[in-house]
Each structure stands twice: as structure tokens, then as C-alpha cells.
Design a protein around this motif. Structure first.
Motif, PDB file in Angstrom:
ATOM      1  N   THR A 167       0.842  -1.204   0.000  1.00  0.00           N
ATOM      2  CA  THR A 167       0.000   0.000   0.000  1.00  0.00           C
ATOM      3  C   THR A 167       0.875   1.251   0.000  1.00  0.00           C
ATOM      4  O   THR A 167       0.449   2.302   0.464  1.00  0.00           O
ATOM      5  N   ASN A 168       2.099   1.103  -0.515  1.00  0.00           N
ATOM      6  CA  ASN A 168       3.066   2.202  -0.533  1.00  0.00           C
ATOM      7  C   ASN A 168       3.203   2.851   0.849  1.00  0.00           C
ATOM      8  O   ASN A 168       3.063   4.067   1.013  1.00  0.00           O
ATOM      9  N   GLY A 169       3.467   2.007   1.837  1.00  0.00           N
ATOM     10  CA  GLY A 169       3.671   2.503   3.192  1.00  0.00           C
ATOM     11  C   GLY A 169       2.408   3.024   3.853  1.00  0.00           C
ATOM     12  O   GLY A 169       2.468   3.898   4.737  1.00  0.00           O
ATOM     13  N   ALA A 173      -4.296   3.053   0.732  1.00  0.00           N
ATOM     14  CA  ALA A 173      -5.514   2.407   1.234  1.00  0.00           C
ATOM     15  C   ALA A 173      -5.658   2.707   2.714  1.00  0.00           C
ATOM     16  O   ALA A 173      -4.680   3.008   3.402  1.00  0.00           O
ATOM     17  N   ALA A 174      -6.871   2.601   3.190  1.00  0.00           N
ATOM     18  CA  ALA A 174      -7.125   2.820   4.615  1.00  0.00           C
ATOM     19  C   ALA A 174      -6.403   1.766   5.442  1.00  0.00           C
ATOM     20  O   ALA A 174      -6.293   0.610   5.026  1.00  0.00           O
ATOM     21  N   PRO A 175      -5.909   2.141   6.631  1.00  0.00           N
ATOM     22  CA  PRO A 175      -5.225   1.161   7.480  1.00  0.00           C
ATOM     23  C   PRO A 175      -6.086  -0.063   7.783  1.00  0.00           C
ATOM     24  O   PRO A 175      -5.569  -1.172   7.906  1.00  0.00           O
ATOM     25  N   GLU A 176      -7.406   0.134   7.890  1.00  0.00           N
ATOM     26  CA  GLU A 176      -8.284  -0.994   8.202  1.00  0.00           C
ATOM     27  C   GLU A 176      -8.228  -2.062   7.111  1.00  0.00           C
ATOM     28  O   GLU A 176      -8.214  -3.258   7.411  1.00  0.00           O
ATOM     29  N   LEU A 177      -8.232  -1.626   5.852  1.00  0.00           N
ATOM     30  CA  LEU A 177      -8.192  -2.597   4.758  1.00  0.00           C
ATOM     31  C   LEU A 177      -6.863  -3.334   4.755  1.00  0.00           C
ATOM     32  O   LEU A 177      -6.827  -4.566   4.614  1.00  0.00           O
ATOM     33  N   GLU A 178      -5.782  -2.606   4.905  1.00  0.00           N
ATOM     34  CA  GLU A 178      -4.457  -3.235   4.964  1.00  0.00           C
ATOM     35  C   GLU A 178      -4.396  -4.265   6.085  1.00  0.00           C
ATOM     36  O   GLU A 178      -3.908  -5.389   5.899  1.00  0.00           O
ATOM     37  N   ALA A 257     -13.262 -11.325  -0.665  1.00  0.00           N
ATOM     38  CA  ALA A 257     -14.522 -11.118   0.060  1.00  0.00           C
ATOM     39  C   ALA A 257     -14.378  -9.995   1.085  1.00  0.00           C
ATOM     40  O   ALA A 257     -15.288  -9.166   1.250  1.00  0.00           O
ATOM     41  N   ALA A 258     -13.236  -9.951   1.771  1.00  0.00           N
ATOM     42  CA  ALA A 258     -13.002  -8.911   2.764  1.00  0.00           C
ATOM     43  C   ALA A 258     -12.903  -7.530   2.116  1.00  0.00           C
ATOM     44  O   ALA A 258     -13.394  -6.536   2.667  1.00  0.00           O
ATOM     45  N   ALA A 259     -12.262  -7.460   0.956  1.00  0.00           N
ATOM     46  CA  ALA A 259     -12.170  -6.185   0.240  1.00  0.00           C
ATOM     47  C   ALA A 259     -13.557  -5.703  -0.169  1.00  0.00           C
ATOM     48  O   ALA A 259     -13.862  -4.504  -0.078  1.00  0.00           O
ATOM     49  N   LEU A 260     -14.399  -6.622  -0.604  1.00  0.00           N
ATOM     50  CA  LEU A 260     -15.772  -6.264  -0.951  1.00  0.00           C
ATOM     51  C   LEU A 260     -16.542  -5.786   0.275  1.00  0.00           C
ATOM     52  O   LEU A 260     -17.270  -4.780   0.216  1.00  0.00           O
ATOM     53  N   ASP A 261     -16.422  -6.506   1.365  1.00  0.00           N
ATOM     54  CA  ASP A 261     -17.110  -6.093   2.592  1.00  0.00           C
ATOM     55  C   ASP A 261     -16.645  -4.707   3.045  1.00  0.00           C
ATOM     56  O   ASP A 261     -17.452  -3.882   3.488  1.00  0.00           O
ATOM     57  N   PHE A 262     -15.349  -4.467   2.944  1.00  0.00           N
ATOM     58  CA  PHE A 262     -14.819  -3.163   3.320  1.00  0.00           C
ATOM     59  C   PHE A 262     -15.420  -2.062   2.444  1.00  0.00           C
ATOM     60  O   PHE A 262     -15.862  -1.019   2.945  1.00  0.00           O
TER      61      PHE A 262
END
Length: 267
Positions: A167-169, A173-178, A257-262
Motif C-alpha cells: 500500500t506504498n507505506g 488504502a485505509a489502514p483498516e483494509l491493509e 470477500a473482505a475487500a468487498l465487505d470493506f
């Protein structure tokens, strides 16, 4: 554009495949050999993630080989990893540092032609799909799907972790998704790293705007997770057929699936 494949879905997720192509755009004779030009392909990557279409994701893939032009490089030619070994917008060597061309590198005019013919249309298409889904959902995820051989001494030391999240440091992306994706990979029991050697290429860095609810994440898989990697790579034994470890497939399904839920605002 027969070399550009788009499978449209309506869910707030786009999966991009910039390095799965083997089409040498009629330049076969310019390379040391066609196999030489294809050795660093992200083999079978679109096939590996084919399940995501049934989950509503949009899939964008190019059939043009990265040896012709790298869709995941800055079109200006700026290095993604200053001071580290890497390949260019129009690569002149393989990952192992072997020369790709028989009689000389592509000149500036040839690079601009490839940029106009392939790189720009690919990213125009990717932008259009992201805009379409952003208008429909407000919040979206771009998942840039990659793979690479487990051992490439010129690029990294030792054996690459199986899952490499970029996520380029933490900027694309949001920290939650990472964290969600990293936790899924950790739960698999397989090796993983976040923002290690591969922090995300130009695609994630260009499109990731978490403050505007466009979240971009790169997943670089070590190919041993779904292919048999020979001790020595030759034209006779590489690539090997796709043969994914069921645990790897489970982890990828859970990650998508988690990316979709996010993106949908669900935990």
C-alpha cells in the motif's frame, strides 16, 4: 482492442492484471527469444482469480507482455524503487539482468509508440471502470494482482514471502483494509509481509486515494503457491501448469470477500 479484456461486474471492486500477458505485439524477432521475453510473466494470474467474477468484481487484464511495455510503471519512466534493481517502462533486461533485445534497446520514439498503443488505453480503461463503480457506490477498492518467482536474487534476498501486500507505506488504502488483508494472510499460516520489497507499483500509487474513498492495494504472490517452481528455469520446464494450493485459494477468496465487505461498509 483484442489485447485488452474487461469482465464487468457491479460490485465496488476492480481487480487489475497488468502482467499476465504473453503477446509480444509482433516484436518476437527483436527479442533474444520469445521465451526469454516471457519468463517474467505473472503466469496464470487471471485464471487464479477467475472466481472473483462470480463475486461481482470487475476484472481488467492485458494480453500484452510486460517485456513490450510494463503497465505498472510510471509513464514518465521514473523509477518506483530508486536505488534498487528494477525493470523499466519498456524493459531492456529480464529480472535476472539478462539482455532482452538482440540488436539494441527501443528508442524514445518506439517507447512513445508503445505508450500510446498499449499503456494509455489500458489505464484509460481502468480509470473508466473505477469511475463507473465510484459513481455507483461512493467507495471502491482496486486490487492489483501480481505474482513472481520465489527466488530472484537480483531483486531480493532469499525466498520471497508467499503473500506480499503493498500500500506504498499505508498511503494508498485505509489502514483498516491493509490490516484486514494482512490478518487473513497471517491466519493462513503461510509467510506474508506488508510493504516489504514490493510496496505497490504505479497502479496502486496512481489510483489510491483513500481520502476520496478509492482504496488501492497490491498483492504480489510467490508463484510457488500455485505452480511448481523448478530448481533451474529453462524453456523446456517453464512455465509449469497452474496447480494452486487449496489453502492459497481459500486465502485469496477470503481476501477478495473482505475487500468487498470493506467497500460496502461491512466488517
Amino acid at each position: 482492442m483484442e489485447w485488452l479484456r474487461v469482465q464487468r461486474g457491479d460490485a465496488p471492486l476492480v481487480i487489475a492484471f497488468p502482467h499476465g500477458g504473453t503477446n509480444l505485439a509482433g516484436l518476437d524477432d527483436q527479442f533474444v527469444s520469445p521465451w526469454h521475453a516471457r519468463i517474467d510473466t505473472d503466469w496464470w494470474i487471471a485464471e487464479l482469480y477467475a472466481f472473483a467474477a462470480d463475486m461481482g468484481a470487475t476484472l481488467v487484464a492485458t494480453d500484452i507482455s510486460r517485456s513490450v511495455i510494463d503497465m505498472n510503471r510510471d509513464p514518465s519512466g521514473a523509477s518506483l524503487y530508486p536505488g534498487q534493481a528494477t525493470t523499466e517502462l519498456c524493459p531492456t533486461t529480464t529480472f535476472d539482468g539478462e539482455l532482452l533485445y538482440r540488436f539494441g534497446e527501443p528508442d524514445e520514439a518506439e517507447i512513445m509508440q508503445r505508450l500510446h498503443s498499449y499503456h494509455r488505453p489500458y489505464h484509460d480503461t481502468l480509470t473508466a471502470e473505477l469511475d463507473r463503480l465510484k459513481d455507483a457506490h461512493g467507495k471502491i477498492v482496486l486490487y492489483d494482482a501480481h505474482s513472481i518467482r520465489s527466488h530472484v536474487p537480483r531483486l531480493f534476498h532469499g525466498e520471497l514471502p508467499l503473500f506480499n501486500i503493498g500500500t506504498n507505506g499505508g498511503t494508498t488504502a485505509a489502514p483498516e483494509l491493509e490490516t484486514i488483508i494482512a490478518n487473513i494472510c497471517a491466519a493462513s499460516g503461510k509467510s506474508h509481509v506488508v510493504n516489504g520489497r514490493f510496496k505497490g507499483g504505479w497502479t496502486t500509487r496512481h489510483y489510491g486515494r483513500p481520502d476520496d474513498d478509492v482504496h488501492a492495494i497490491q498483492m504480489e504472490l510467490a508463484q510457488r503457491g500455485y505452480m511448481t517452481e523448478p530448481a533451474t528455469f529453462t524453456e523446456a520446464n517453464w512455465p509449469t501448469p497452474i496447480d494452486p494450493d487449496p489453502a492459497i485459494l481459500t486465502t485469496l477468496r477470503q481476501s477478495i470477500a473482505a475487500a468487498l465487505d470493506f467497500a460496502k461498509g461491512r466488517q
